[in-house]
Design an enzyme around this catalytic site. Structure first.
Site, short mmCIF file in Angstrom:
data_model
loop_
_atom_site.label_atom_id
_atom_site.label_comp_id
_atom_site.label_asym_id
_atom_site.label_seq_id
_atom_site.Cartn_x
_atom_site.Cartn_y
_atom_site.Cartn_z
N SER B 64 0.77 -1.14 0.08
CA SER B 64 -0.03 -0.08 0.07
C SER B 64 0.86 1.26 -0.20
CB SER B 64 -1.05 -0.17 1.12
OG SER B 64 -1.92 -0.86 1.02
N TYR B 189 -3.61 -2.06 -10.25
CA TYR B 189 -3.83 -1.76 -9.00
C TYR B 189 -2.60 -2.89 -8.29
CZ TYR B 189 -5.34 -1.94 -4.12
OH TYR B 189 -5.48 -1.91 -2.78
N TYR B 240 -4.94 3.42 7.92
CA TYR B 240 -6.18 2.57 8.12
C TYR B 240 -6.78 3.36 9.38
CZ TYR B 240 -3.58 -0.28 5.04
OH TYR B 240 -2.73 -0.83 4.00
#
Lengths: 304, 304, 304, 304
Positions: B64, B189, B240
Site C-alpha cells: 500500500s 492496481y 487505516y
C-alpha cells in the site's frame, strides 16, 4: 520575524469583505441572535505577545471548543488510562456516530465528537467534587481571567432540544461506559458548551498546547508527551467530517464550535483564535476557515 | 545537530531484541515466506545524506505504500480536479469501506484506502498511454534507481485472491466513478502493490514530500501546496484505522504496507523508511511502529 | 374434526421432557426468578371453546406481546393515518434498529420492534385522556377479565435499566416523531411490557385477530381489513430477526415476548398461546417455538 | 364457487383504465422497449383449470421471478443443508445488501435477494453437469412447455451493466461462500433472469407451490414441508423492501420481477400470474400489485 499584528489585520480586511459569510446556527435560539458580521481574531506568539483585531475581545459561545479544555483536564488527571474509555481515531462520518457507538460497544471513536466529550464529562464528574465549579476554575486559571463564565440561557436552550445527545448518552450507558446518571452528565456537558469566551481568552487558554504544556504565566498543565497527543487528536478529529479538509487546507491542529469560534495552533510558534458566527455547510465558521487558510499561506507556517 | 546514523542504529539495537515481532501477513502466499527477523531502516536528512542500518538495502513488497506514489503522480497531472473523483477524509472504519462507498455514491473517502487507490489507478489509466511502464518509470526517476521493478509472482498471487478489491471496484463502477474496465484497473492496481523497493529507495522516493517537492537530484515533482496536501492526507489517512493512533504516538505523516514497510517524514527535516515484516493486529509493521515512535521520542522531532 | 385438547396435551407431554429448555432472561431481575420448568398452553378454537394444558392459567409477564395489543388499539383509533408514524416493513437486523432509525428519519421500521412500539405509545398518549388506565381497560374488555393488571415491580426494574430504549426514544424525538416527552412515553411503554396475563387470557385477547375482528363476546374491535393487516404485520415482523424462521418453521402470524410467552393464530381456525420462560438464542421461548411447530405439523394447519 | 374467469376479466377492465401505469425499467435497454400498456393475467384454480385474460399468453422477461424456480430446484436437491449457504430472514433494506453481506460473513439474508440467488446459482453449478440446460429443462417440465427459453440479448445486456451484482458476488467469494468462479456463476445468474415466459406458463410453473408440491401433470417436485417453507420465504422476502407492504395489502406468498411480472398463490386455492411492465417506485409492477389487491379483496381469499 513575522509581524503578526500586521498579518491578522490584513486578513481581517480581506475576509470581512467576503459577501458569503455562511449561516448562523439556528437550532439554538440564543445563538441565532448573534449578528452575522462579527469578526474577531487573536494570536499569541511564542514570546507570549497577544495580537488582536476586530471583535477579538467580544465573548461568544465556545460550544465544542470546550471539548478540548475538558479533555485536557481529564487527561492531566487520569493519564493514559483515559483511553480505555474513549478511542482516538477519526470518526469518518458524523452521521454514523450512533451506529459506530453500537459497533464499538459504547466506546466513542474520539473525545472530540459529542459522544466522546460526554464520556469525558462522566470521567470528570467521577473525579471532581464540584465538577461544574472546578472545571470553570481550571479554565479561568489557564486563561488567567476570572470573569469567564457559563451562559445559563444557552445551556438551558440546548438541554431542551438536545435529544440526539440524550440518545448517545443513553446508548453509552447501555454499554456500561457511563458511570454517573445520563441527566447529570448531560447537564455538565451542556453547561460546558455554553461557556462564553473571547478570541483573546481562547488563545490564552490553548497556549499550553503550543507551549510544551505551560500557560502564559509559566504553570505546567500537561506533560510534553500529553501535549503532543492532544495536538494529534485535534489535527485528526477536531473538525468533524471536515477534519481531513482542515488538515489539507490549513495544516494546523485545532477545534471549531458552532458558535463560530475556531482555535488552532502551530507548536512553538503561535496559538490563534478566530470568531465569525456564520457557518459553512459542514458546521465550521466560514470566514474563520478562510482566515486560518490565509494565515498559513501568507506566513508559510504550518505543520506540513 | 542530531547524529541520525547513531540514532537509527541505536533504535535497531533496541527493537530487534523485542520478542513479539508481530505476524507476517499470510493471505498473500508470496509474502508469507519472508523471514520474520528482517529489520531495516533508512533515513535521508535535510542535507540529502542517507543513513542506513540493518536490512535497509534489501527489497520487499511495498504494497500500500505505492498508493502514495501513484497519488502523487495523478495529483501532479490532474491538480485540484482530482478531488472530484476521491475525497480526502479519514475513513474511520476499514470494515465499512463498502458501505461508505454506497452511502457516498461511489466516491471513496480518501485516496489511501483501497477503494480510493483503485480510482487513482483509473485516473492514471485514462491519462497515460502506457500506465504500467510510465508509473514505474516515474518511481525509478524520483528514487533515482532504474532497477526498481514489479514482482509479477506477488501481483499474480493477489489477483487470484483479491475478491474484496473486485467487489469495491465493481461497486465504484456501478456508480460511474470508474472509466476503464474493472479488470484493467485492478491489473494495474495489483501490479503497483507488487513493486519491490528497499528502505533506501523508499526514503529517496518520498524525499520530495519532505523537501518542498524536489527530489534528491533537484527535480520538482509537486508544487509546495501540493506537498502540503499530500502530507495532510498521509497524516490523517495513512494508517487505516490506526491513523489516529499513529498521529498520536508518532506524529508524522506516513504510509504503511502489509509487506511490513513504513515511510514517514518530517517536513524540512528528514524522510525515513522502516521494514520489518511482522504486523500488529491493525496490519501495520509492529517493529516499524515502535522504531518510529522511538525516533520521534529520542530526537524530539515531530510535527506536534 | 380435530380434538385440540388432545393435541395440546400431547404436545405438552412431548416438549416438557426436552432437557434443553433455553435460558430465562436475566436482564430483568424480576423475570429471572421464574422457574424454568413452567409450561402452559391455551387454544381457543373457531367455536370459541378454550382448551388448556399445563400452567395455562398461571400469569406471567407478557412483555413484547403487549405491542400487538397497543397497536390494535391505536390502529382502531387512528386508522390508516397511523402508518405515517411507523412503517410496516421487517427490520432485518435487530442490532441495527438505531441506525435504521437514523437512515429513515425517525420512522421506525414496524410497530412490533421497540422503536415502533414506543411511537405507538406516543400516539396513544396523545389520543387518550388516561392512557395507562384506558389501555388496561381495553385489554381487560377484549380478554373479558377485569383482574388483568400491571406488575409495577417489573416495570420499575425495566425503567431503571432500559437505556437502549431511552436512546431510541430520544433519537425518534430528535426527528420530531415523538409528540410527548420521552420520560412520559417510556413510562407507559414499560408499564405495558409489565402487564401479566395467563395463556388463557392471551388466547382470548388475541381472539379478534383470528375471528374477523370480533372478541369472544361478539364485540367488534377491528374491521376485517384491519385484522388482515394486523396479521400480516405479525407474520412478517413478530419475531425479531427470527421472523423469517418462524414463518418458515411454523407458518402462523404471532408475537413473542422475553417473558417466555408466544401467541399465534390461524385465521378462522384457532388462536393459541404458549408459555415457557426459557429462551433460545434469538430471544424467543424455546419450548414455545417447538410446541407451535408441533401444532402446525401435527394438525396440518398453517397459512401455507 | 368463485367464477375466476369473470373475476380476472373484471379486474383487467378496472386496472387497464388506470392512467398512472408506473415506469418501465430502463436500466436494461431490452426491457425498456416493452409497451407500457401491456396487461396480462392467468390464474390456475385448485382443479387445475387455467383462466386467462388480456396479454396472458405473451412472453416477457421473468427476471427475479426465476429466483423462486432456481431455489425450488436447489432445495429439492440439497434439502435442509441448503440453509447453511443462505439465510431465510427478510433483508429489511435493499440498499444495505452489501453491508449486510459484510456483517454476516458472506451469508446472504435470503435466497430471493440478488446476493442469495447468486449463491443458489453457485449451488446448482456445483450440483449439475450442465446447469444452464438442466435448469431450463426443469422449468419446461414443471410448466409443461418445451418452448420456454432464454433471451440472450437481455442476458448480454445485463451482464454488461450488472456491476453491483459483480460486487456482491466478489464479496461473497471473499468470504468463501462461492465455490465456482464469479464469472461463471454470474453468467448463469443473468441467463436465468433472462428467461421469457407468459402469465400462463408462470402460473403453471408455480402450481406445485400451491398444490402440495405436485405439478399439473401430477409429478411431485417438492415435499409438503418444503412447499410450506418456499411459501414462507416468498411471503416474507418476495418483494424487496415492499415485502411487508405486500403481505399487508395482498396477503399472499409471491414474487415479482422488474420485467413487470408477479406470481402469487393461495395454498390449495389458486396460483396467479400478472404482467404489466410499468413499475412502482419500489420496483414492483404497479398494475400487477393493484390487480392482486383487487383479487384478494374481491374474492375474500388471502392467507390472513
Amino acid at each position: 520575524m513575522i509581524d503578526f499584528q500586521k498579518v491578522i489585520e490584513h486578513i481581517r480586511t480581506e475576509v470581512t469583505v467576503i459577501e458569503d459569510k455562511g449561516t448562523v446556527a439556528t437550532y439554538i435560539p440564543e445563538l441565532a441572535k448573534v449578528p452575522i458580521d462579527k469578526f474577531g481574531m487573536a494570536l499569541v506568539d511564542q514570546y507570549g505577545k497577544t495580537h488582536i483585531t476586530g471583535d477579538g475581545e467580544e465573548r461568544f459561545s465556545i460550544q465544542s471548543i470546550s471539548k478540548v479544555l475538558s479533555l485536557a483536564m481529564a487527561f492531566a488527571i487520569k493519564g493514559e488510562e483515559l483511553w480505555q474509555r474513549v478511542d482516538v481515531e477519526p470518526s469518518g462520518d458524523p452521521f454514523n456516530d450512533l451506529s459506530l457507538l453500537e459497533n464499538e460497544n459504547g466506546i466513542p471513536r474520539n473525545p472530540l465528537i459529542n459522544a466522546g466529550a460526554i464520556v469525558i464529562c462522566d470521567v470528570l464528574m467521577t473525579e471532581l467534587d464540584n465538577p461544574r465549579e472546578e472545571i470553570l476554575q481550571y479554565i479561568r486559571e489557564i486563561a488567567n481571567d476570572p470573569t469567564i463564565n457559563y451562559n445559563l440561557d444557552v445551556a438551558r436552550s440546548e438541554k431542551a432540544t438536545g435529544f440526539r445527545n440524550y440518545a448517545a448518552a443513553n446508548l453509552i450507558k447501555s454499554f456500561g461506559n457511563l458511570h454517573n446518571t445520563v441527566g447529570e452528565v448531560l447537564d455538565l456537558y451542556f453547561d460546558l458548551c455554553a461557556i462564553e469566551m473571547s478570541c483573546r481568552q481562547l488563545s490564552h487558554a490553548f497556549y499550553p498546547l503550543m507551549n510544551l504544556g505551560k500557560c502564559l504565566r509559566g504553570n505546567q498543565y500537561l506533560t510534553i508527551p500529553q501535549v503532543k497527543r492532544m495536538n494529534a487528536i485535534m489535527l485528526t478529529c477536531g473538525f468533524y467530517d471536515e477534519a481531513g479538509e482542515f488538515a489539507f487546507e490549513i495544516g494546523l491542529p485545532g477545534k471549531s464550535g458552532v458558535g463560530g469560534g475556531i482555535v488552532a495552533l502551530l507548536p512553538n510558534e503561535f496559538c490563534v483564535a478566530t470568531w465569525s458566527p456564520g457557518l459553512n455547510e459542514k458546521g465550521n465558521s466560514r470566514l474563520g476557515m478562510i482566515a486560518l487558510e490565509k494565515l498559513t499561506t501568507n506566513t508559510g507556517l504550518s505543520i506540513f
